[in-house]
Design an enzyme around this catalytic site. Structure first.
Site, PDB file in Angstrom:
ATOM      1  N   GLU A  21       0.842  -1.196   0.000  1.00 58.08           N
ATOM      2  CA  GLU A  21       0.000   0.000   0.000  1.00 58.08           C
ATOM      3  C   GLU A  21       0.879   1.248   0.000  1.00 58.08           C
ATOM      4  OE1 GLU A  21      -3.172   0.103   3.050  1.00 58.08           O
ATOM      5  OE2 GLU A  21      -2.251   1.962   3.719  1.00 58.08           O
ATOM      6  N   TYR A  53      -6.426   6.950   0.369  1.00 62.58           N
ATOM      7  CA  TYR A  53      -7.220   8.141   0.030  1.00 62.58           C
ATOM      8  C   TYR A  53      -7.167   9.086   1.231  1.00 62.58           C
ATOM      9  CZ  TYR A  53     -10.977  10.890  -2.000  1.00 62.58           C
ATOM     10  OH  TYR A  53     -11.702  11.899  -2.567  1.00 62.58           O
ATOM     11  N   TYR A 182     -10.742  -5.577  11.535  1.00 60.16           N
ATOM     12  CA  TYR A 182      -9.895  -5.186  12.674  1.00 60.16           C
ATOM     13  C   TYR A 182      -9.668  -6.357  13.633  1.00 60.16           C
ATOM     14  CZ  TYR A 182     -10.966  -0.687  10.703  1.00 60.16           C
ATOM     15  OH  TYR A 182     -11.075   0.344   9.822  1.00 60.16           O
ATOM     16  N   GLN A 213      -6.534  -4.375   9.438  1.00 61.98           N
ATOM     17  CA  GLN A 213      -5.701  -3.357  10.073  1.00 61.98           C
ATOM     18  C   GLN A 213      -4.388  -4.030  10.473  1.00 61.98           C
ATOM     19  OE1 GLN A 213      -4.455  -0.600  10.412  1.00 61.98           O
ATOM     20  NE2 GLN A 213      -6.134   0.527  11.371  1.00 61.98           N
TER      21      GLN A 213
HETATM   22  P1  FAD Z   1     -16.891   1.203   9.167  1.00 65.26           P
HETATM   23  O1  FAD Z   1     -16.900  -0.176   8.557  1.00 65.26           O
HETATM   24  O2  FAD Z   1     -17.934   2.134   8.778  1.00 65.26           O
HETATM   25  O3  FAD Z   1     -16.731   1.034  10.712  1.00 65.26           O
HETATM   26  C1  FAD Z   1     -16.489   2.147  11.548  1.00 65.26           C
HETATM   27  C2  FAD Z   1     -17.074   1.877  12.940  1.00 65.26           C
HETATM   28  O4  FAD Z   1     -18.502   1.893  12.886  1.00 65.26           O
HETATM   29  C3  FAD Z   1     -16.715   0.510  13.510  1.00 65.26           C
HETATM   30  O5  FAD Z   1     -16.604   0.659  14.902  1.00 65.26           O
HETATM   31  C4  FAD Z   1     -17.900  -0.377  13.147  1.00 65.26           C
HETATM   32  O6  FAD Z   1     -18.062  -1.452  14.034  1.00 65.26           O
HETATM   33  C5  FAD Z   1     -19.059   0.616  13.234  1.00 65.26           C
HETATM   34  N1  FAD Z   1     -20.129   0.397  12.250  1.00 65.26           N
HETATM   35  C6  FAD Z   1     -19.997  -0.020  10.976  1.00 65.26           C
HETATM   36  N2  FAD Z   1     -21.195  -0.009  10.350  1.00 65.26           N
HETATM   37  C7  FAD Z   1     -22.086   0.450  11.247  1.00 65.26           C
HETATM   38  C8  FAD Z   1     -23.479   0.739  11.206  1.00 65.26           C
HETATM   39  N3  FAD Z   1     -24.175   0.525  10.082  1.00 65.26           N
HETATM   40  N4  FAD Z   1     -24.073   1.243  12.314  1.00 65.26           N
HETATM   41  C9  FAD Z   1     -23.365   1.469  13.447  1.00 65.26           C
HETATM   42  N5  FAD Z   1     -22.030   1.214  13.545  1.00 65.26           N
HETATM   43  C10 FAD Z   1     -21.412   0.721  12.460  1.00 65.26           C
HETATM   44  N6  FAD Z   1      -8.602   5.786   6.145  1.00 65.26           N
HETATM   45  C11 FAD Z   1      -8.512   6.784   5.224  1.00 65.26           C
HETATM   46  O7  FAD Z   1      -8.951   7.913   5.503  1.00 65.26           O
HETATM   47  N7  FAD Z   1      -7.942   6.554   3.993  1.00 65.26           N
HETATM   48  C12 FAD Z   1      -7.473   5.339   3.642  1.00 65.26           C
HETATM   49  O8  FAD Z   1      -6.953   5.180   2.531  1.00 65.26           O
HETATM   50  C13 FAD Z   1      -7.558   4.273   4.586  1.00 65.26           C
HETATM   51  N8  FAD Z   1      -7.131   3.028   4.276  1.00 65.26           N
HETATM   52  C14 FAD Z   1      -7.295   2.004   5.176  1.00 65.26           C
HETATM   53  C15 FAD Z   1      -6.928   0.692   4.797  1.00 65.26           C
HETATM   54  C16 FAD Z   1      -7.108  -0.361   5.685  1.00 65.26           C
HETATM   55  C17 FAD Z   1      -6.714  -1.762   5.241  1.00 65.26           C
HETATM   56  C18 FAD Z   1      -7.632  -0.123   6.976  1.00 65.26           C
HETATM   57  C19 FAD Z   1      -7.800  -1.254   7.957  1.00 65.26           C
HETATM   58  C20 FAD Z   1      -8.009   1.163   7.355  1.00 65.26           C
HETATM   59  C21 FAD Z   1      -7.855   2.236   6.460  1.00 65.26           C
HETATM   60  N9  FAD Z   1      -8.243   3.539   6.784  1.00 65.26           N
HETATM   61  C22 FAD Z   1      -8.138   4.550   5.858  1.00 65.26           C
HETATM   62  C23 FAD Z   1      -8.739   3.849   8.130  1.00 65.26           C
HETATM   63  C24 FAD Z   1     -10.264   3.714   8.234  1.00 65.26           C
HETATM   64  O9  FAD Z   1     -10.873   4.703   7.445  1.00 65.26           O
HETATM   65  C25 FAD Z   1     -10.625   3.890   9.701  1.00 65.26           C
HETATM   66  O10 FAD Z   1     -10.193   2.793  10.444  1.00 65.26           O
HETATM   67  C26 FAD Z   1     -12.078   4.248  10.009  1.00 65.26           C
HETATM   68  O11 FAD Z   1     -12.136   4.695  11.359  1.00 65.26           O
HETATM   69  C27 FAD Z   1     -13.054   3.111   9.865  1.00 65.26           C
HETATM   70  O12 FAD Z   1     -13.201   2.734   8.570  1.00 65.26           O
HETATM   71  P2  FAD Z   1     -14.098   1.452   8.176  1.00 65.26           P
HETATM   72  O13 FAD Z   1     -14.144   1.415   6.718  1.00 65.26           O
HETATM   73  O14 FAD Z   1     -13.630   0.255   8.892  1.00 65.26           O
HETATM   74  O15 FAD Z   1     -15.502   1.929   8.767  1.00 65.26           O
END
Ligand code: FAD
Length: 321
Positions: A21, A53, A182, A213
């Protein structure tokens, strides 16, 4: 090619593939830095390259009379462009990350249309972090609150459904969608069970694989994969490995990414006199982690580089030569 095809091939052949990445260039930089980071890794035949991003930041500029001018800026725009440039230059699949933060559903749709037209058919769908300085994640007024909603939007577009419903007969995009998982729980989740429930919601919405993660503890990664299966999540899980590289990361990584550092790793890092030695410890740790995970049969290892790849070259030498 879709990432899931690459994963299938890896699983069929029993050969774990290498992926990494990168960050898009800072505003004002050209492609040289990114290409310079990729060039030495090409001999390890990367399966694909992820591109992060970066959302907007708010910046205040002092003006005459003590006034402050507010600017909403992006320091690292260009995820879509550099992904297409990587594919053109190296002939390897790029996986741009796409986030909900700071964008309306229409902005997201436009980005997806650009990607589709550029022949980029893979995306990692994420919510993104809070705006710097905010305590909680605030969605754009016309935007999305969770990655599962982003997955749904992309899957809908694949089915030929656009937001305003205006287009009826159309070309269908074919995005292969990955999502984040995670092993040590997302920081905002009340517990692992709730986190797994929402992870399953992303897969049910159309995600085809999970990238984890970073974790420095293989037991946690492997028990997360087992847990996914217990929760009925059958898609492939790609472990994310971050080579440890500075003493400051002893506090920075737990603070930023909410991961524990194994006691043995902490002891080895504390014994180092400088960051050159820490980098060596980080390389050795990642090689050990990688070997065990390859033995466990994971299809791909995903390396977090933060844009610096000299240490990942050493790790790839040991694991993928
Ligand atoms: P979600 O899946 O939306 O989860 C976020 C939180 O909300 C979790 O606690 C989950 O349990 C909860 N949740 C999920 N859906 C719901 C729902 N419908 N109702 C209530 N709660 C819910 N960040 C960036 O800005 N740019 C990047 O390029 C980037 N790349 C990443 C690549 C990887 C491999 C990883 C692991 C993380 C990356 N991140 C990046 C960080 C990521 O954006 C953060 O960890 C963010 O806080 C959560 O993203 P998510 O997509 O897991 O969110």
């Amino acid at each position: 090619m879709q990432i899931t095809d690459i994963i299938d091939q890896a699983l069929r052949s029993g050969r774990t593939r290498f992926a990494f990445e990168l960050l898009p260039p800072l505003k004002g930089d050209g492609t040289a830095g990114v290409f310079g980071a990729i060039d030495p890794l090409m001999r390890f035949d990367p399966a694909y390259i992820n591109v992060t991003y970066h959302r907007e930041e708010v910046k205040y500029v002092g003006r005459e009379g003590g006034l402050l001018e507010k600017h909403v800026v992006r320091r690292r725009p260009g995820t879509v462009g550099i992904s297409a440039a990587i594919m053109k230059r190296y002939g390897v699949e790029a996986v741009p990350h796409l986030i909900c933060g700071g964008q309306s559903r229409y902005d997201i749709e436009d980005a997806l249309i650009d990607l589709d037209l550029l022949g980029v058919n893979n995306v990692l769908a994420l919510r993104g972090d809070n705006l710097r300085g905010d305590r909680t994640f605030a969605p754009h007024p016309q935007g999305l609150s969770h990655a599962s909603e982003l997955v749904t939007q992309i899957a809908e577009m694949n089915r030929g459904h656009f937001i305003d419903g205006e287009v009826e007969e159309c070309h269908h995009s074919q995005f292969c969608i990955g999502v984040a998982g995670y092993p040590e729980k997302h920081a905002e989740s009340p517990n692992m069970e709730t986190d797994m429930k929402w992870l399953k919601a992303k897969v049910d919405a159309g995600a085809s694989y999970i990238v984890t993660q970073m974790s420095f503890d293989n037991r946690k990664i492997l028990s997360f994969i087992e847990r996914c299966r217990e929760y009925g999540i059958g898609v492939p899980v790609i472990p994310g490995i971050k080579p440890f590289s500075t003493k400051a990361q002893l506090t920075l990584l737990p603070q930023t990414f909410h991961v524990d550092l194994p006691e043995e790793l902490v002891r080895e890092v504390e014994r180092c006199d400088d960051n050159r030695q820490v980098r060596e410890v980080g390389v050795e740790w990642a090689i050990r982690q990688g070997r065990e995970l390859i033995e466990a049969g994971v299809p791909v290892l995903h390396f977090y580089t933060m844009g610096k790849t000299d240490n990942v070259v050493k790790i790839a030498e040991a694991l993928f030569r």
